[in-house]
Design a protein around this motif. Structure first.
Motif, PDB file in Angstrom:
ATOM      1  N   MET A  22       0.949  -1.129  -0.062  1.00  0.00           N
ATOM      2  CA  MET A  22      -0.219   0.049  -0.100  1.00  0.00           C
ATOM      3  C   MET A  22       0.998   1.079   0.110  1.00  0.00           C
ATOM      4  O   MET A  22       0.936   2.277  -1.284  1.00  0.00           O
ATOM      5  N   GLN A  25       2.441   2.014  -3.498  1.00  0.00           N
ATOM      6  CA  GLN A  25       1.177   2.249  -3.915  1.00  0.00           C
ATOM      7  C   GLN A  25       0.898   3.489  -3.878  1.00  0.00           C
ATOM      8  O   GLN A  25       1.522   4.742  -4.717  1.00  0.00           O
ATOM      9  N   THR A  26       0.974   4.509  -2.692  1.00  0.00           N
ATOM     10  CA  THR A  26       1.172   5.757  -2.675  1.00  0.00           C
ATOM     11  C   THR A  26       1.793   6.782  -2.829  1.00  0.00           C
ATOM     12  O   THR A  26       1.945   7.359  -3.638  1.00  0.00           O
ATOM     13  N   VAL A  29       2.087   6.691  -6.672  1.00  0.00           N
ATOM     14  CA  VAL A  29       0.397   7.879  -7.189  1.00  0.00           C
ATOM     15  C   VAL A  29       1.494   9.643  -6.448  1.00  0.00           C
ATOM     16  O   VAL A  29       1.535  10.071  -7.603  1.00  0.00           O
ATOM     17  N   THR A  66      -7.140  12.522  -7.183  1.00  0.00           N
ATOM     18  CA  THR A  66      -7.191  11.058  -6.573  1.00  0.00           C
ATOM     19  C   THR A  66      -6.721  10.606  -5.588  1.00  0.00           C
ATOM     20  O   THR A  66      -6.588   9.674  -5.078  1.00  0.00           O
ATOM     21  N   GLY A  67      -5.329  10.801  -5.904  1.00  0.00           N
ATOM     22  CA  GLY A  67      -3.695  10.324  -5.381  1.00  0.00           C
ATOM     23  C   GLY A  67      -4.086  10.858  -3.737  1.00  0.00           C
ATOM     24  O   GLY A  67      -3.578  10.009  -2.448  1.00  0.00           O
ATOM     25  N   ILE A  70      -6.247   8.490  -2.382  1.00  0.00           N
ATOM     26  CA  ILE A  70      -6.055   7.507  -2.143  1.00  0.00           C
ATOM     27  C   ILE A  70      -5.006   6.932  -0.999  1.00  0.00           C
ATOM     28  O   ILE A  70      -5.192   5.982  -0.516  1.00  0.00           O
ATOM     29  N   HIS A  73      -6.582   7.429   2.281  1.00  0.00           N
ATOM     30  CA  HIS A  73      -7.487   5.699   2.195  1.00  0.00           C
ATOM     31  C   HIS A  73      -6.982   4.658   2.507  1.00  0.00           C
ATOM     32  O   HIS A  73      -7.005   3.863   3.768  1.00  0.00           O
ATOM     33  N   HIS A  74      -5.430   4.788   1.938  1.00  0.00           N
ATOM     34  CA  HIS A  74      -3.859   3.770   2.724  1.00  0.00           C
ATOM     35  C   HIS A  74      -3.821   4.296   4.236  1.00  0.00           C
ATOM     36  O   HIS A  74      -3.559   3.022   4.855  1.00  0.00           O
ATOM     37  N   GLN A 123      -0.142  15.417  -1.725  1.00  0.00           N
ATOM     38  CA  GLN A 123      -0.974  15.477  -2.783  1.00  0.00           C
ATOM     39  C   GLN A 123      -2.172  16.446  -2.789  1.00  0.00           C
ATOM     40  O   GLN A 123      -2.070  17.441  -3.566  1.00  0.00           O
TER      41      GLN A 123
END
Length: 140
Positions: A22, A25-26, A29, A66-67, A70, A73-74, A123
């Motif tokens: 995770m 991924q973060t 992005v 969007t990032g 995300i 959320h993460h 972000q």
């Protein structure tokens, strides 16, 4: 049914792998958002058509927002993962060894501004600056 130490250890490893996946991924992005932003600013410096820049800044804003979603959320999932990890480490008798290090790592500025908070902040900053530049481009 009581889980065996071996099963707990295996799932503990899975929880850590999921956490690192995770986080990876973060970071990716965030990298995309920053590179996209730099690319559009580069186009602006080159004097590209205003329509292209408006579309570019809209794209950067959408990517960064969007990032941000995300990353938030993460961050929530990371807290859940750490609760599971903590329970497993307690069950295996590891938490008592790790706890002093965890307490020490939360001291000072670095303890308050961790990786997840940094990514969320970055972000947000990319989204905000690209939206400001978009408005400036549309109105100016």
């Amino acid at each position: 049914m009581v889980a065996s130490p071996q099963n707990i250890s295996q799932d503990l490893q899975t929880q850590w792998q999921d956490h690192f996946h995770m986080r990876d991924q973060t970071w990716k992005v965030l990298q995309y958002s920053i590179l996209f932003f730099i690319g559009v600013v580069g186009l602006e410096i080159k004097g590209v058509d205003s329509f292209v820049l408006v579309v570019g800044y809209i794209g950067v804003s959408c990517t960064a927002i969007t990032g941000l979603i995300i990353a938030l959320h993460h961050r929530r999932r990371q807290k859940e993962k750490f609760e599971i990890i903590k329970a497993y480490e307690k069950e295996l008798g590891l938490y008592e060894l790790i706890e002093p290090l965890l307490k020490k790592s939360k001291e000072g500025i670095t303890g308050r501004f961790n990786t997840t908070n940094y990514i969320v902040t970055m972000q947000f900053a990319v989204a905000l600056v690209s939206l400001i530049l978009l408005v400036k481009r549309i109105t100016g």
